[in-house]
Scaffold this motif. Structure first.
Motif, PDB file in Angstrom:
ATOM      1  N   ARG A   1       1.586  -1.789   0.453  1.00 46.11           N
ATOM      2  CA  ARG A   1      -0.047   0.005  -0.023  1.00 46.11           C
ATOM      3  C   ARG A   1       0.664   1.156  -0.007  1.00 46.11           C
ATOM      4  NH1 ARG A   1      -3.250  -3.590   2.452  1.00 46.11           N
ATOM      5  NH2 ARG A   1      -5.618  -3.355   2.570  1.00 46.11           N
ATOM      6  N   ASP A   2       1.823   1.181   0.886  1.00 46.40           N
ATOM      7  CA  ASP A   2       2.830   2.327   1.117  1.00 46.40           C
ATOM      8  C   ASP A   2       4.144   2.155   1.000  1.00 46.40           C
ATOM      9  OD1 ASP A   2       3.857   4.624   1.860  1.00 46.40           O
ATOM     10  OD2 ASP A   2       2.358   5.123   3.355  1.00 46.40           O
TER      11      ASP A   2
ATOM     12  N   GLN B   1       5.126   7.542 -15.970  1.00 46.86           N
ATOM     13  CA  GLN B   1       4.953   6.988 -14.221  1.00 46.86           C
ATOM     14  C   GLN B   1       3.970   7.403 -13.431  1.00 46.86           C
ATOM     15  OE1 GLN B   1       6.883   3.939 -14.757  1.00 46.86           O
ATOM     16  NE2 GLN B   1       7.882   4.480 -12.730  1.00 46.86           N
ATOM     17  N   THR B   2       3.790   8.890 -13.803  1.00 41.22           N
ATOM     18  CA  THR B   2       2.587   9.695 -12.981  1.00 41.22           C
ATOM     19  C   THR B   2       1.331   9.584 -13.345  1.00 41.22           C
ATOM     20  OG1 THR B   2       4.445  11.526 -12.397  1.00 41.22           O
ATOM     21  CG2 THR B   2       1.879  11.934 -12.174  1.00 41.22           C
TER      22      THR B   2
ATOM     23  N   SER C   1       0.058   6.300 -14.856  1.00 48.18           N
ATOM     24  CA  SER C   1       0.079   4.963 -14.289  1.00 48.18           C
ATOM     25  C   SER C   1      -0.146   5.039 -12.472  1.00 48.18           C
ATOM     26  CB  SER C   1       1.027   4.500 -14.147  1.00 48.18           C
ATOM     27  OG  SER C   1       1.173   2.680 -13.554  1.00 48.18           O
ATOM     28  N   ARG C   2       0.542   6.031 -12.060  1.00 54.17           N
ATOM     29  CA  ARG C   2       0.096   6.630 -10.702  1.00 54.17           C
ATOM     30  C   ARG C   2      -1.164   6.907 -10.669  1.00 54.17           C
ATOM     31  NH1 ARG C   2       4.687   7.934  -9.364  1.00 54.17           N
ATOM     32  NH2 ARG C   2       4.152  10.213  -9.220  1.00 54.17           N
ATOM     33  N   LEU C   3      -1.715   7.948 -11.090  1.00 55.15           N
ATOM     34  CA  LEU C   3      -3.235   8.521 -11.422  1.00 55.15           C
ATOM     35  C   LEU C   3      -3.857   7.666 -11.689  1.00 55.15           C
ATOM     36  CD1 LEU C   3      -1.840  12.145 -11.468  1.00 55.15           C
ATOM     37  CD2 LEU C   3      -1.897  10.990  -9.333  1.00 55.15           C
ATOM     38  N   GLU C   4      -4.271   7.121 -12.364  1.00 50.73           N
ATOM     39  CA  GLU C   4      -4.773   6.365 -13.653  1.00 50.73           C
ATOM     40  C   GLU C   4      -5.790   7.206 -14.659  1.00 50.73           C
ATOM     41  OE1 GLU C   4      -7.991   4.468 -10.576  1.00 50.73           O
ATOM     42  OE2 GLU C   4      -5.660   2.495 -10.117  1.00 50.73           O
TER      43      GLU C   4
ATOM     44  N   GLU D   1      11.500  15.523 -10.941  1.00 46.52           N
ATOM     45  CA  GLU D   1      10.220  14.955 -10.845  1.00 46.52           C
ATOM     46  C   GLU D   1       9.135  14.715 -10.075  1.00 46.52           C
ATOM     47  OE1 GLU D   1       9.614  10.290  -8.824  1.00 46.52           O
ATOM     48  OE2 GLU D   1      11.047  11.434  -8.755  1.00 46.52           O
TER      49      GLU D   1
ATOM     50  N   THR E   1       5.122  15.446 -11.819  1.00 44.46           N
ATOM     51  CA  THR E   1       4.271  15.031 -10.957  1.00 44.46           C
ATOM     52  C   THR E   1       3.106  15.989 -10.857  1.00 44.46           C
ATOM     53  OG1 THR E   1       5.985  13.650 -10.002  1.00 44.46           O
ATOM     54  CG2 THR E   1       3.753  13.761  -8.919  1.00 44.46           C
TER      55      THR E   1
ATOM     56  N   ALA F   1       0.857  14.671  -3.591  1.00 42.18           N
ATOM     57  CA  ALA F   1      -0.076  14.782  -5.666  1.00 42.18           C
ATOM     58  C   ALA F   1       0.805  15.356  -5.998  1.00 42.18           C
ATOM     59  CB  ALA F   1      -1.176  14.576  -5.507  1.00 42.18           C
TER      60      ALA F   1
ATOM     61  N   SER G   1       4.708  11.511  -0.234  1.00 44.49           N
ATOM     62  CA  SER G   1       3.993  11.138  -0.417  1.00 44.49           C
ATOM     63  C   SER G   1       2.744  11.942   0.874  1.00 44.49           C
ATOM     64  CB  SER G   1       3.967   9.514   0.936  1.00 44.49           C
ATOM     65  OG  SER G   1       4.843  10.145   1.860  1.00 44.49           O
TER      66      SER G   1
END
Length: 466
Positions: free
Chosen positions: A79-80, A336-337, A339-342, A369, A373, A437, A442
């Motif tokens: 999760r983290d 990458q971003t 994918s992370r933020l969908e 980075e 982001t 974000a 985090s």
């Protein structure tokens, strides 16, 4: 027992233990140290709390019914990837400690708990998290999950040097400015070596005093000093047959440098308070953002230790000296971003990319980075323009730093970070999740930084008896 004064080292800690008295005792000590302590009785409840609330660290018992501590560590890591986890065990063996750290624990504590040791460990893991440090250990089997982005001549030379040195057991000194990716190089070396199936144990040298550093490196016996109520396994012993990474090694005290030199020369050491010699089958990697030859000349670093460490030096170039790699890095971070933020991958307009290429990047790849982001979070139509970059980058300052190859005069990096965090928090009306974000960090790291810069209230200290 001393009270930790640094605001960076206070936080909200989740304590997990099926024994009500034990978990309340830990919470009491944490609150006495200025932290906020919350408690739950098992792994499943802990996961629910972590999903609904924000915590800066987790302290969990090893042996619990249902989901034990090792399984809980694995579930949290899914999760983290960043939250520090401290394992509490009554067994304190090397195998137990190594197993916990391989699964993602940042450190371990032995029962019966010592309040000074709890203070020391929690203070250190929170400081490491606030400074942006990643996981303490590289779990076996993660080979291939790191990325070395860049096709510039400098980066090709770095990859070639890594390929040459990784299969050997030679000591490697990785040199470069903050944010260039020194830890990434260390992980790549370890994961490409014959020791990849063993642990990569790292130690952030700047956060420890000389006394604590020696104990952390080599361990100690019971009674070795006032608060040593039990024996302690050191990082070298945890890294046996694996790799140890000494991050920012220039911060080690001169007296301890002599003992480290002996380990490199003779491959053996003694725990603090013991005369028993322990052999060390450990590969040593070290990083530094300082000019170590200059530190040697100034008398702050041993010349003989420097030569032992620099058997195979790898110098990472600052981002400003390999601007041709910036478009490749931007594309990687966009992917990458997304994918992370969908979300669909954002498109960077040519003028915006040109602005990024011309910026001087005092924070190097880490800063790039974060900017990418943030731009992805703020973009509203899938296009990132110079307007989306807004006040973060200015063409005028970028041209100036491009010519001088220096950071803006009179503005320190921590002050720039403080202004950036404050402005982003204001933009999102104090909403921490959105702010984190946008900054590419985090929520827990954001909370630590807010406390560090005095932008958030500190936890209340309770004068409660242990």
């Amino acid at each position: 027992m001393s009270i930790v004064e640094s605001p960076v080292a206070t936080g909200n800690v989740l304590v997990v233990d099926d024994n009500a008295r034990a978990r309340q005792s830990i919470v009491d000590v944490l609150e006495m140290l200025g932290h906020r302590g919350s408690a739950c009785s098992g792994g499943h409840e802990a996961l629910q709390r972590l999903d609904s609330d924000e915590f800066d660290a987790v302290v969990t018992d090893l042996q619990m019914p249902g989901m034990d501590g090792l399984e809980l560590v694995q579930q949290i890591r899914r999760r983290d990837a960043d939250i520090p986890i401290v394992m509490v065990t009554a067994h304190g063996s090397v195998s137990t400690a190594v197993e916990a750290m391989r699964f993602g624990a940042a450190d371990y504590l032995e029962k019966p708990l010592n309040a000074d040791r709890l203070e020391e460990v929690i203070h250190r893991v929170l400081e490491s998290a606030a400074s942006g440090d990643r996981a303490t250990v590289s779990t076996p089997g993660e080979t291939g999950q790191v990325a070395m982005i860049g096709e510039s001549r400098a980066m090709r030379q770095v990859r070639q040097r890594i390929a040459q040195v990784a299969p050997t057991d030679e000591t490697v000194l990785i040199i470069g400015e903050s944010g260039v990716g020194k830890e990434l190089v260390a992980r790549t070396i370890h994961e490409s070596s014959r020791r990849a199936g063993r642990a990569l144990i790292s130690l952030n040298c700047p956060v420890l005093s000389a006394h604590l550093m020696e104990s952390e490196l080599f361990g100690h016996t019971r009674g070795a000093f006032t608060s040593a109520d039990s024996s302690r396994v050191g990082r070298f012993e945890l890294a046996e047959q694996g790799t140890i990474l000494l991050d920012e090694i220039s911060e080690i005290d001169l007296a301890l440098q002599a003992k480290l030199l002996r380990v490199l020369q003779e491959r053996c050491y003694e725990r603090v308070g013991s005369s028993e010699t322990i052999e060390a089958d450990v590969r040593v990697l070290a990083t530094s953002n300082r000019d170590l030859p200059g530190e040697v000349t100034a008398g702050r670093f041993r010349r003989d230790l420097y030569y032992r460490l620099a058997v195979v030096p790898i110098e990472l170039p600052p981002l400003r000296s390999r601007r041709d790699d910036i478009p490749l890095l931007v594309d990687y971070f966009l992917q990458q971003t997304a994918s992370r933020l969908e979300r669909p991958v954002n498109c960077l307009q040519p003028a915006a990319l040109d602005l990024l290429v011309r910026h001087d990047w005092p924070g190097n790849v880490r800063e790039l980075e974060n900017i990418v982001t943030r731009a992805c979070v703020l973009a509203t139509d899938g296009q990132i323009s110079t307007d989306d970059l807004g006040s973060w980058l200015h063409a005028e300052s970028a041209e100036e730093t491009c010519e001088t190859h220096e950071s803006p005069v009179g503005v320190k990096l921590d002050e720039m970070e403080r202004r950036l965090i404050s402005a982003t928090l204001e933009h999102y009306d104090g909403h921490r999740e959105k702010t984190a974000a946008a900054l590419g960090i985090s929520p827990r790291t954001l909370s630590n930084k807010l406390r560090s810069y005095g932008l958030a209230p500190r936890a209340k200290t309770f004068a409660r008896a242990i």
